[in-house]
Scaffold this active site. Structure first.
Site, PDB file in Angstrom:
ATOM      1  N   HIS A 107       0.837  -1.202   0.000  1.00 16.29           N
ATOM      2  CA  HIS A 107       0.000   0.000   0.000  1.00 16.29           C
ATOM      3  C   HIS A 107       0.872   1.253   0.000  1.00 16.29           C
ATOM      4  O   HIS A 107       2.084   1.191   0.156  1.00 16.29           O
ATOM      5  CB  HIS A 107      -0.978   0.007   1.174  1.00 16.29           C
ATOM      6  CG  HIS A 107      -0.350   0.098   2.521  1.00 16.29           C
ATOM      7  ND1 HIS A 107       0.466  -0.891   3.052  1.00 16.29           N
ATOM      8  CD2 HIS A 107      -0.408   1.065   3.480  1.00 16.29           C
ATOM      9  CE1 HIS A 107       0.866  -0.537   4.259  1.00 16.29           C
ATOM     10  NE2 HIS A 107       0.356   0.648   4.536  1.00 16.29           N
ATOM     11  N   HIS A 109       1.425   3.964   1.889  1.00 19.34           N
ATOM     12  CA  HIS A 109       2.096   4.669   2.991  1.00 19.34           C
ATOM     13  C   HIS A 109       3.617   4.624   2.809  1.00 19.34           C
ATOM     14  O   HIS A 109       4.175   3.599   2.446  1.00 19.34           O
ATOM     15  CB  HIS A 109       1.685   4.067   4.345  1.00 19.34           C
ATOM     16  CG  HIS A 109       0.245   4.353   4.688  1.00 19.34           C
ATOM     17  ND1 HIS A 109      -0.492   3.570   5.537  1.00 19.34           N
ATOM     18  CD2 HIS A 109      -0.571   5.359   4.282  1.00 19.34           C
ATOM     19  CE1 HIS A 109      -1.716   4.077   5.640  1.00 19.34           C
ATOM     20  NE2 HIS A 109      -1.790   5.153   4.888  1.00 19.34           N
ATOM     21  N   ASP A 111       6.153   4.439   4.720  1.00 18.78           N
ATOM     22  CA  ASP A 111       7.012   3.470   5.420  1.00 18.78           C
ATOM     23  C   ASP A 111       7.030   2.118   4.682  1.00 18.78           C
ATOM     24  O   ASP A 111       7.824   1.238   5.017  1.00 18.78           O
ATOM     25  CB  ASP A 111       6.611   3.307   6.899  1.00 18.78           C
ATOM     26  CG  ASP A 111       5.164   2.922   7.109  1.00 18.78           C
ATOM     27  OD1 ASP A 111       4.308   3.332   6.309  1.00 18.78           O
ATOM     28  OD2 ASP A 111       4.882   2.197   8.084  1.00 18.78           O
ATOM     29  N   HIS A 112       6.189   1.974   3.662  1.00 21.52           N
ATOM     30  CA  HIS A 112       6.203   0.771   2.824  1.00 21.52           C
ATOM     31  C   HIS A 112       6.714   1.075   1.411  1.00 21.52           C
ATOM     32  O   HIS A 112       7.366   0.240   0.798  1.00 21.52           O
ATOM     33  CB  HIS A 112       4.791   0.160   2.752  1.00 21.52           C
ATOM     34  CG  HIS A 112       4.298  -0.289   4.090  1.00 21.52           C
ATOM     35  ND1 HIS A 112       4.281  -1.610   4.481  1.00 21.52           N
ATOM     36  CD2 HIS A 112       3.858   0.432   5.161  1.00 21.52           C
ATOM     37  CE1 HIS A 112       3.846  -1.680   5.730  1.00 21.52           C
ATOM     38  NE2 HIS A 112       3.580  -0.460   6.164  1.00 21.52           N
ATOM     39  N   HIS A 164      -7.377  -0.788   5.543  1.00 18.98           N
ATOM     40  CA  HIS A 164      -6.341   0.130   6.058  1.00 18.98           C
ATOM     41  C   HIS A 164      -6.203   1.303   5.090  1.00 18.98           C
ATOM     42  O   HIS A 164      -6.181   2.458   5.492  1.00 18.98           O
ATOM     43  CB  HIS A 164      -5.043  -0.653   6.192  1.00 18.98           C
ATOM     44  CG  HIS A 164      -3.880   0.143   6.665  1.00 18.98           C
ATOM     45  ND1 HIS A 164      -3.826   0.716   7.913  1.00 18.98           N
ATOM     46  CD2 HIS A 164      -2.697   0.474   6.049  1.00 18.98           C
ATOM     47  CE1 HIS A 164      -2.667   1.355   8.048  1.00 18.98           C
ATOM     48  NE2 HIS A 164      -1.973   1.231   6.930  1.00 18.98           N
ATOM     49  N   ASP A 188       0.005  -3.895   6.011  1.00 20.80           N
ATOM     50  CA  ASP A 188      -0.684  -3.381   7.202  1.00 20.80           C
ATOM     51  C   ASP A 188      -2.139  -3.849   7.234  1.00 20.80           C
ATOM     52  O   ASP A 188      -2.988  -3.223   7.884  1.00 20.80           O
ATOM     53  CB  ASP A 188      -0.641  -1.841   7.233  1.00 20.80           C
ATOM     54  CG  ASP A 188       0.730  -1.323   7.627  1.00 20.80           C
ATOM     55  OD1 ASP A 188       1.641  -2.156   7.855  1.00 20.80           O
ATOM     56  OD2 ASP A 188       0.903  -0.091   7.697  1.00 20.80           O
ATOM     57  N   HIS A 226       4.765  -5.016  10.145  1.00 20.88           N
ATOM     58  CA  HIS A 226       5.320  -4.414  11.371  1.00 20.88           C
ATOM     59  C   HIS A 226       5.529  -5.462  12.451  1.00 20.88           C
ATOM     60  O   HIS A 226       4.810  -6.465  12.516  1.00 20.88           O
ATOM     61  CB  HIS A 226       4.365  -3.351  11.947  1.00 20.88           C
ATOM     62  CG  HIS A 226       4.262  -2.112  11.127  1.00 20.88           C
ATOM     63  ND1 HIS A 226       5.041  -0.997  11.351  1.00 20.88           N
ATOM     64  CD2 HIS A 226       3.461  -1.806  10.069  1.00 20.88           C
ATOM     65  CE1 HIS A 226       4.720  -0.047  10.475  1.00 20.88           C
ATOM     66  NE2 HIS A 226       3.776  -0.516   9.693  1.00 20.88           N
TER      67      HIS A 226
HETATM   68 ZN   LIG Z   1       0.101   1.675   6.466  1.00 18.99          ZN
END
Ligand SMILES: [Zn+2]
Length: 323
Positions: A107, A109, A111-112, A164, A188, A226
């Site tokens: 996805h 975001h 951090d990915h 999410h 996530d 995570h």
């Molecule tokens: Zn996320």
């Protein structure tokens, strides 16, 4: 993504997901993690997991993220999942002298997906896949539900799992060419004993996506985005104080985390026994959160289960850990 509270949430979320501000925020988090764990190590010790000639390596990134390197060691074909911070991933690739063929993004975001642009620059011709409904930055190929991606013997099935984010997808690696169980890279959407916050979609949509996962082969391994297992199991045990499976898993996870070891993979079968977000049909969960009361238990409707999911999410977000 970090929590942004109160009425500023929508503005903060828009800036995080739609502008470069989000990227710089993410890089700030990566720098903070390096300060905390040191430049050359992360939140977790790196240990490859092997199934014959299939190797799966969880790579710690930022404060609690995982990227994954998946390698067919016979042919040296390799694929990376969610390299939000490309540096630790590239360092493992260099050490193994491997050039990845593709990057799979669950996805949008940062951090990915924050490493996509650098991966593109460093590995000529690399293909970067992301869900068609999620505006993932720097993708070269959009994917949608039921797509199959093949890289030599590494064959991934794309499963659309909105909740999410609007366009979240998970990738399920077919383990059969390696005599291994299937592996789901769940981003996530699903964590060990948890699930992602519902940033963009209603609980009823998330419920459908979680049900989709629950109905897959129970032996499927779960590799989440995570390392949240410790906190999540603390909450699961609080919600269902008599759940022995949750207590056993919590003890095991606490042991693992004391030694900075990775807590994945779990399996779908295991998750169904303790993950509260997959247990909205269970009487013990519904009674515990007050969605059901009374003496006779009937199978809850999807409407009741979606309400339960919202309630569990809220309880989890406000849960005070005594870790
Ligand atoms: Zn996320």
């Amino acid at each position: 993504m970090a929590k942004v509270g109160g009425c500023l949430f929508r503005i903060g979320y828009f800036l995080y997901t739609r502008t470069r501000i989000g990227y710089y925020y993410h890089r700030h988090d990566v720098a903070k993690a390096k300060e905390k764990y040191g430049v050359s190590s992360g939140h977790t010790v790196i240990h490859p997991v092997e199934y014959g000639s299939l190797q799966i390596i969880p790579i710690p990134m930022a404060l609690d993220n995982y990227a994954y390197l998946i390698v067919d060691t016979q042919s040296k074909v390799a694929v990376v999942v969610d390299p939000g911070d490309p540096e630790p991933v590239e360092s493992v690739l260099n050490e193994m002298n491997i050039t990845p063929e593709a990057v799979l993004i669950t996805h949008k975001h940062w951090d990915h997906s924050g490493g996509n642009s650098q991966m593109k620059n460093h590995y000529r011709g690399i293909r970067i896949y992301g869900g068609i409904h999620d505006d993932v930055p720097d993708v070269t190929h959009n994917v949608t539900d039921h797509d199959v991606l093949e890289f030599g013997r590494l064959r991934f099935h794309v499963v659309f799992t909105p909740g999410h984010t609007e366009g979240h997808v998970v990738y399920v690696l077919d383990g059969s060419p390696f005599g291994a169980p299937d592996s789901m890279f769940s981003g996530d959407h699903l964590f060990l004993s948890g699930c992602g916050r519902m940033f963009e979609m209603k609980a009823s949509v998330m419920l459908r996506s979680l049900d989709k996962i629950s109905q897959m082969n129970p032996n499927t391994l779960i590799w989440p985005g995570h390392e949240y297992a410790k906190e999540n199991l603390e909450f699961a045990c609080h919600l269902e104080p008599n759940n022995k499976a949750a207590q056993r898993k919590r003890a095991w996870v606490n042991q693992r985390r004391q030694e900075k070891l990775c807590t994945c993979p779990s399996t779908i079968q295991e998750e169904l026994t303790y993950n509260p977000f997959l247990r909205t049909k269970e009487e013990s969960v519904l009674l515990s959160i007050g969605v059901l009361s009374g003496d006779t238990f009937t199978v809850p409707s999807d409407e009741v289960r979606a309400r339960a999911l919202t309630e569990i999410r809220e309880l989890k977000d406000n849960f005070k850990y005594l870790l």
